[in-house]
Design an enzyme around this catalytic site. Structure first.
Site, PDB file in Angstrom:
ATOM      1  N   TYR A 137      47.935 -11.595 -19.675  1.00  0.00           N
ATOM      2  CA  TYR A 137      46.555 -12.089 -19.609  1.00  0.00           C
ATOM      3  C   TYR A 137      45.792 -11.819 -20.901  1.00  0.00           C
ATOM      4  O   TYR A 137      44.666 -12.265 -21.058  1.00  0.00           O
ATOM      5  CB  TYR A 137      45.807 -11.595 -18.364  1.00  0.00           C
ATOM      6  CG  TYR A 137      45.764 -10.101 -18.109  1.00  0.00           C
ATOM      7  CD1 TYR A 137      45.261  -9.206 -19.043  1.00  0.00           C
ATOM      8  CD2 TYR A 137      46.184  -9.589 -16.875  1.00  0.00           C
ATOM      9  CE1 TYR A 137      45.199  -7.843 -18.792  1.00  0.00           C
ATOM     10  CE2 TYR A 137      46.123  -8.225 -16.606  1.00  0.00           C
ATOM     11  CZ  TYR A 137      45.634  -7.363 -17.568  1.00  0.00           C
ATOM     12  OH  TYR A 137      45.560  -6.011 -17.321  1.00  0.00           O
TER      13      TYR A 137
ATOM     14  N   LYS B 255      43.690  -5.677 -24.474  1.00  0.00           N
ATOM     15  CA  LYS B 255      45.108  -5.922 -24.775  1.00  0.00           C
ATOM     16  C   LYS B 255      45.258  -7.055 -25.795  1.00  0.00           C
ATOM     17  O   LYS B 255      46.182  -7.027 -26.623  1.00  0.00           O
ATOM     18  CB  LYS B 255      45.880  -6.167 -23.484  1.00  0.00           C
ATOM     19  CG  LYS B 255      46.021  -4.847 -22.688  1.00  0.00           C
ATOM     20  CD  LYS B 255      46.932  -4.940 -21.522  1.00  0.00           C
ATOM     21  CE  LYS B 255      47.013  -3.639 -20.718  1.00  0.00           C
ATOM     22  NZ  LYS B 255      47.959  -2.650 -21.215  1.00  0.00           N
TER      23      LYS B 255
HETATM   24  C1  HXC Z   1      34.341  -0.969 -10.893  1.00  0.00           C
HETATM   25  C2  HXC Z   1      34.897   1.038 -11.887  1.00  0.00           C
HETATM   26  C3  HXC Z   1      36.084   1.122 -11.098  1.00  0.00           C
HETATM   27  C4  HXC Z   1      36.341   0.064 -10.157  1.00  0.00           C
HETATM   28  C5  HXC Z   1      35.991   2.855 -12.406  1.00  0.00           C
HETATM   29  N1  HXC Z   1      34.902   2.123 -12.673  1.00  0.00           N
HETATM   30  N2  HXC Z   1      36.747   2.266 -11.445  1.00  0.00           N
HETATM   31  N3  HXC Z   1      34.037  -0.005 -11.781  1.00  0.00           N
HETATM   32  N4  HXC Z   1      35.445  -0.969 -10.098  1.00  0.00           N
HETATM   33  N5  HXC Z   1      37.425   0.067  -9.381  1.00  0.00           N
HETATM   34  C6  HXC Z   1      33.833   2.457 -13.615  1.00  0.00           C
HETATM   35  C7  HXC Z   1      33.125   3.726 -13.166  1.00  0.00           C
HETATM   36  O1  HXC Z   1      32.160   3.444 -12.149  1.00  0.00           O
HETATM   37  C8  HXC Z   1      32.461   4.194 -14.469  1.00  0.00           C
HETATM   38  O2  HXC Z   1      31.304   3.436 -14.758  1.00  0.00           O
HETATM   39  C9  HXC Z   1      33.505   3.778 -15.507  1.00  0.00           C
HETATM   40  O3  HXC Z   1      34.352   2.779 -14.891  1.00  0.00           O
HETATM   41  C10 HXC Z   1      34.357   4.948 -15.952  1.00  0.00           C
HETATM   42  O4  HXC Z   1      34.953   5.534 -14.800  1.00  0.00           O
HETATM   43  P1  HXC Z   1      35.481   7.045 -14.797  1.00  0.00           P
HETATM   44  O5  HXC Z   1      36.261   7.249 -13.565  1.00  0.00           O
HETATM   45  O6  HXC Z   1      34.368   7.947 -15.109  1.00  0.00           O
HETATM   46  O7  HXC Z   1      36.394   7.042 -16.108  1.00  0.00           O
HETATM   47  P2  HXC Z   1      37.739   7.720 -16.382  1.00  0.00           P
HETATM   48  O8  HXC Z   1      37.930   8.982 -15.606  1.00  0.00           O
HETATM   49  O9  HXC Z   1      37.857   7.794 -17.846  1.00  0.00           O
HETATM   50  O10 HXC Z   1      38.819   6.679 -15.818  1.00  0.00           O
HETATM   51  C11 HXC Z   1      39.206   5.572 -16.523  1.00  0.00           C
HETATM   52  C12 HXC Z   1      39.632   4.462 -15.559  1.00  0.00           C
HETATM   53  C13 HXC Z   1      40.664   4.959 -14.568  1.00  0.00           C
HETATM   54  C14 HXC Z   1      40.169   3.296 -16.374  1.00  0.00           C
HETATM   55  C15 HXC Z   1      38.399   3.981 -14.809  1.00  0.00           C
HETATM   56  O11 HXC Z   1      41.005   3.950 -13.630  1.00  0.00           O
HETATM   57  C16 HXC Z   1      41.904   5.444 -15.205  1.00  0.00           C
HETATM   58  O12 HXC Z   1      41.896   6.397 -15.967  1.00  0.00           O
HETATM   59  N6  HXC Z   1      43.045   4.886 -14.922  1.00  0.00           N
HETATM   60  C17 HXC Z   1      44.295   5.302 -15.548  1.00  0.00           C
HETATM   61  C18 HXC Z   1      45.453   4.830 -14.794  1.00  0.00           C
HETATM   62  C19 HXC Z   1      45.478   3.333 -14.577  1.00  0.00           C
HETATM   63  O13 HXC Z   1      44.456   2.693 -14.400  1.00  0.00           O
HETATM   64  N7  HXC Z   1      46.669   2.791 -14.546  1.00  0.00           N
HETATM   65  C20 HXC Z   1      46.815   1.422 -14.225  1.00  0.00           C
HETATM   66  C21 HXC Z   1      47.364   0.780 -15.363  1.00  0.00           C
HETATM   67  S1  HXC Z   1      48.204  -0.634 -14.789  1.00  0.00           S
HETATM   68  P3  HXC Z   1      29.790   3.951 -14.381  1.00  0.00           P
HETATM   69  O14 HXC Z   1      28.934   2.832 -14.878  1.00  0.00           O
HETATM   70  O15 HXC Z   1      29.764   4.115 -12.898  1.00  0.00           O
HETATM   71  O16 HXC Z   1      29.609   5.245 -15.117  1.00  0.00           O
HETATM   72  C22 HXC Z   1      47.982  -1.829 -15.886  1.00  0.00           C
HETATM   73  C23 HXC Z   1      48.803  -3.048 -15.596  1.00  0.00           C
HETATM   74  C24 HXC Z   1      48.179  -4.281 -16.125  1.00  0.00           C
HETATM   75  O17 HXC Z   1      47.250  -1.689 -16.800  1.00  0.00           O
HETATM   76  C25 HXC Z   1      49.096  -5.511 -16.144  1.00  0.00           C
HETATM   77  C26 HXC Z   1      49.542  -6.025 -14.838  1.00  0.00           C
HETATM   78  C27 HXC Z   1      50.296  -7.364 -14.932  1.00  0.00           C
END
Ligand code: HXC
Length: 268
Positions: A149, A164
């Site tokens: 994407y 990305k």
């Molecule tokens: C809306 C969201 C949200 C959600 C987080 N936020 N999750 N908003 N919907 N589901 C918002 C929060 O409200 C906050 O904004 C801001 O994002 C930061 O969130 P935090 O939790 O404080 O940040 P942090 O701890 O740094 O976490 C980062 C993250 C988290 C990206 C949000 O999900 C993460 O660390 N994930 C790592 C693992 C991961 O996601 N793996 C999946 C990769 S798979 P506000 O405004 O409230 O402060 C992948 C595959 C793609 O990438 C390709 C597939 C084909």
């Protein structure tokens, strides 16, 4: 260990996000091929687990808890890797953050969190590793994990898609800048891969999982090992003239987008 056609024996690679999913699979495949692996990520526990799994395979690993959003932490990661293993040969930019949200609802902080991890983090790591390779005067390979994407876009992924796409542009730009130093940069774009992290973020329910699967002409998710195998090809010596490109490994998913809703699949 006996030499492999990939030429990984005695080499050292940093794998970000190496504590789980695709990153862990790449780390283990590198270890199995004879490399030393430095795994970096935010959770020390999962990194330690990967190092334990490497040890079970007779490979040496080092866990360095790191938030790739911090350039200072990334510089320390490279220092630590070199201090421990003596040399560095490459990097896998795999650390990612993702969640599905309509762009119009996305908070500035949500946008920043994903762009910081994926785009800024990949640049900080690439820059630090490239500087080290230049200092050593040795060639190297840098691989970044993106998603299709990045070029076709997808609703709900504006933060991740934009980040990305930036990593792909970074890869193509630096592939040219760094080729004279013998440093190759490439991307892989995996399709839906059966990992816990992607599952929780992107297909958390049975219904969502079935819906994702219905978009894959190959009819199944990729395994992390399949993605790791392609990654080793791009990192290794068999790809020695390959730079600035992106290998898509998605079971035909993006080419199979059914724009006109026609189903022309043969009977099974
Ligand atoms: C809306 C969201 C949200 C959600 C987080 N936020 N999750 N908003 N919907 N589901 C918002 C929060 O409200 C906050 O904004 C801001 O994002 C930061 O969130 P935090 O939790 O404080 O940040 P942090 O701890 O740094 O976490 C980062 C993250 C988290 C990206 C949000 O999900 C993460 O660390 N994930 C790592 C693992 C991961 O996601 N793996 C999946 C990769 S798979 P506000 O405004 O409230 O402060 C992948 C595959 C793609 O990438 C390709 C597939 C084909």
């Amino acid at each position: 260990m006996t030499p492999t056609p990939h030429g990984f024996d005695g080499r050292t690679y940093i794998v970000t996000g190496g504590g789980s999913g695709i990153g862990r699979a790449i780390a283990l495949a590198l270890g199995a091929a004879g490399a030393q692996v430095v795994v970096a990520g935010r959770s020390a526990d999962t990194l330690d687990e990967t190092v334990g799994l490497l040890a079970e395979r007779g490979a040496e690993g080092l866990a360095v808890p790191t938030d790739v959003r911090s350039p200072e932490a990334v510089d320390l990661l490279v220092e630590r890797a070199v201090e421990y293993f003596g040399t560095l040969d490459g990097l896998v930019n795999n650390a990612a953050g993702n969640f599905v949200a309509p762009g119009i609802e996305l908070s500035p902080n949500g946008w920043r969190a994903v762009v910081d991890i994926v785009l800024n983090g990949s640049f900080f790591c690439t820059r630090a590793v490239a500087r080290r390779l230049r200092e050593q005067g040795t060639p190297g390979a840098i691989l970044s994990v993106i998603a299709t994407y990045a070029w076709h876009g997808h609703p709900g992924t504006v933060h991740s898609a934009a980040a990305k796409a930036g990593v792909l542009a970074m890869t193509r730009t630096l592939a040219v800048e760094l080729a004279p130093l013998g440093i190759r940069l490439n991307c892989i774009a995996p399709g839906p891969t059966d990992t816990q992290g992607a599952g929780a973020a992107l297909w958390a329910t049975d219904q969502a999982r079935a819906s994702v699967l219905s978009t894959v002409p190959a009819g199944r998710f990729a395994t992390p090992e399949e993605i790791a195998d392609a990654s080793l090809f791009l990192l290794g010596d068999r790809a020695s003239y390959l730079t600035g490109d992106c290998l898509t490994i998605d079971g035909g998913q993006w080419l199979g987008k059914q724009v006109y809703g026609r189903d022309v699949a043969p009977d099974a």
